[in-house]
Design a protein around this motif. Sequence first.
Motif, PDB file in Angstrom:
ATOM      1  N   ALA A  26       0.722  -1.286  -0.015  1.00  7.93           N
ATOM      2  CA  ALA A  26      -0.036  -0.025   0.055  1.00  7.93           C
ATOM      3  C   ALA A  26       0.794   1.459   0.017  1.00  7.93           C
ATOM      4  O   ALA A  26       0.365   2.301  -0.482  1.00  7.93           O
ATOM      5  N   PHE A  27       2.134   0.994   0.543  1.00  2.00           N
ATOM      6  CA  PHE A  27       2.782   2.470   0.567  1.00  2.00           C
ATOM      7  C   PHE A  27       4.007   2.397  -0.740  1.00  2.00           C
ATOM      8  O   PHE A  27       4.891   3.455  -0.662  1.00  2.00           O
ATOM      9  N   LYS A  28       3.793   1.730  -1.603  1.00  2.00           N
ATOM     10  CA  LYS A  28       4.641   2.004  -2.818  1.00  2.00           C
ATOM     11  C   LYS A  28       4.455   3.231  -3.517  1.00  2.00           C
ATOM     12  O   LYS A  28       5.703   3.768  -3.873  1.00  2.00           O
ATOM     13  N   PRO A  29       3.161   3.785  -3.620  1.00  2.00           N
ATOM     14  CA  PRO A  29       3.298   5.165  -4.409  1.00  2.00           C
ATOM     15  C   PRO A  29       3.760   6.116  -3.452  1.00  2.00           C
ATOM     16  O   PRO A  29       4.656   6.926  -4.062  1.00  2.00           O
ATOM     17  N   LEU A  30       3.772   6.036  -2.024  1.00  2.00           N
ATOM     18  CA  LEU A  30       4.506   6.813  -1.099  1.00  2.00           C
ATOM     19  C   LEU A  30       6.077   6.580  -1.293  1.00  2.00           C
ATOM     20  O   LEU A  30       6.722   7.516  -1.277  1.00  2.00           O
ATOM     21  N   ALA A  31       6.692   5.532  -1.467  1.00  2.00           N
ATOM     22  CA  ALA A  31       7.921   5.369  -1.465  1.00  2.00           C
ATOM     23  C   ALA A  31       8.524   5.751  -2.638  1.00  2.00           C
ATOM     24  O   ALA A  31       9.602   6.398  -2.686  1.00  2.00           O
ATOM     25  N   GLN A  32       7.783   5.750  -3.700  1.00  2.00           N
ATOM     26  CA  GLN A  32       8.062   6.180  -5.059  1.00  2.00           C
ATOM     27  C   GLN A  32       8.525   7.916  -4.898  1.00  2.00           C
ATOM     28  O   GLN A  32       9.400   8.493  -5.166  1.00  2.00           O
ATOM     29  N   ALA A  33       7.465   8.645  -4.239  1.00  2.00           N
ATOM     30  CA  ALA A  33       7.361   9.988  -3.972  1.00  2.00           C
ATOM     31  C   ALA A  33       8.563  10.266  -3.046  1.00  2.00           C
ATOM     32  O   ALA A  33       9.134  11.592  -3.163  1.00  2.00           O
ATOM     33  N   LEU A  34       9.167   9.495  -1.978  1.00  2.00           N
ATOM     34  CA  LEU A  34       9.904   9.784  -1.034  1.00  2.00           C
ATOM     35  C   LEU A  34      11.294   9.286  -1.245  1.00  2.00           C
ATOM     36  O   LEU A  34      12.288   9.500  -0.282  1.00  2.00           O
ATOM     37  N   GLU A  35      11.529   8.752  -2.275  1.00  2.00           N
ATOM     38  CA  GLU A  35      12.823   7.885  -2.534  1.00  2.00           C
ATOM     39  C   GLU A  35      13.925   9.149  -2.573  1.00  2.00           C
ATOM     40  O   GLU A  35      13.668  10.166  -2.888  1.00  2.00           O
ATOM     41  N   GLY A  36      14.854   8.862  -1.494  1.00  2.00           N
ATOM     42  CA  GLY A  36      15.887   9.542  -1.654  1.00  2.00           C
ATOM     43  C   GLY A  36      15.895  10.838  -0.151  1.00  2.00           C
ATOM     44  O   GLY A  36      16.888  11.458   0.169  1.00  2.00           O
ATOM     45  N   ARG A  37      14.648  10.716   0.217  1.00  2.00           N
ATOM     46  CA  ARG A  37      14.426  11.526   1.561  1.00  2.00           C
ATOM     47  C   ARG A  37      14.287  10.575   2.661  1.00  2.00           C
ATOM     48  O   ARG A  37      14.500  10.698   3.866  1.00  2.00           O
ATOM     49  N   TYR A  38      13.347   9.498   2.438  1.00  2.00           N
ATOM     50  CA  TYR A  38      13.227   8.667   3.583  1.00  2.00           C
ATOM     51  C   TYR A  38      13.367   7.179   3.242  1.00  2.00           C
ATOM     52  O   TYR A  38      13.217   6.655   1.933  1.00  2.00           O
ATOM     53  N   ALA A  39      13.699   6.249   4.189  1.00  2.00           N
ATOM     54  CA  ALA A  39      13.897   4.943   4.057  1.00  2.00           C
ATOM     55  C   ALA A  39      12.806   4.156   4.638  1.00  2.00           C
ATOM     56  O   ALA A  39      12.542   4.191   5.838  1.00  2.00           O
ATOM     57  N   ILE A  40      11.802   3.957   4.006  1.00  2.00           N
ATOM     58  CA  ILE A  40      10.537   3.376   4.476  1.00  2.00           C
ATOM     59  C   ILE A  40      10.585   2.081   4.463  1.00  2.00           C
ATOM     60  O   ILE A  40      10.981   1.152   3.783  1.00  2.00           O
ATOM     61  N   TYR A  41      10.261   1.515   5.833  1.00  2.00           N
ATOM     62  CA  TYR A  41      10.063   0.152   6.380  1.00  2.00           C
ATOM     63  C   TYR A  41       8.783  -0.117   6.682  1.00  2.00           C
ATOM     64  O   TYR A  41       8.185   0.297   7.345  1.00  2.00           O
TER      65      TYR A  41
END
Length: 252
Positions: A26-41
């Motif tokens: 569910a968080f894949k769209p957010l991961a794409q937007a935040l790449e380079g800023r947040y390491a999403i676990y």
Amino acid sequence: MLPVFKLSNGPIPLLAFHGIGQDHRAFKPLAQALEGRYAIYAFDLFFHGAHTAQVTDDVLTKTRFQEIIRSFLDQHQIGRFAVIGFSMGGRFALATAETFTQQLDELILLAPDGITISPWFRMATSTGFGRQLFRYFLKHMPLLHRFGMVFLSLGLLNRSVLRFAESTLATPEQRESVYNSWSYFRKLHFNHPKLAESLNNHPVRIRFFVGFFDQVLPVSFIKPLTRRLQSYELTVLKTGHNRLIEKVAKLF
């Protein structure tokens, strides 16, 4: 332990907890937007996604969940971090924030559950009889639908909430997951004044994102906490409940 998936890279660890019927994807769209800023676990919560382990207790306590998070932080050598929770995942984000406030830089809540307790949730989980009745209705979906239509006609239930419930309970597997989740998570509730005081005493950036058309977890449901916070940010997006993560991703 809970299954966890690293979806993006960045200097700030961001622990992510999904909603009912979802998993880490569910968080894949957010991961794409935040790449380079947040390491999403992104975690797969109990009874969802890759979580296949049998639970050995009747109910999840905050102490047990906090042990899981502490073990995760130690394993990954994470000191300071941020946390995000959508819908049901809001309970887990709040439980994390409650214990690890001193390590928390940012708390992001998307239409969070766990602040205002739905009367339907309370009715279905607070007593043994309620849980038995809840399971009975889940095994007799036409009867549950008829009751839903009656409540709708009486103005006690919103049509979008009924549609959300029916989509969430569409298959036997979904119904079993929802029953197990609601029953197992029922003790994850919070003392609003105590939680707000802890957040107010630490430099945590608190951000709420809600849907203007969301009737499942509307903006009013966050007020028991926000009215006690000294500082927070609120963004209301023109969307309903199900597309909120996608809309937030576009905003970021």
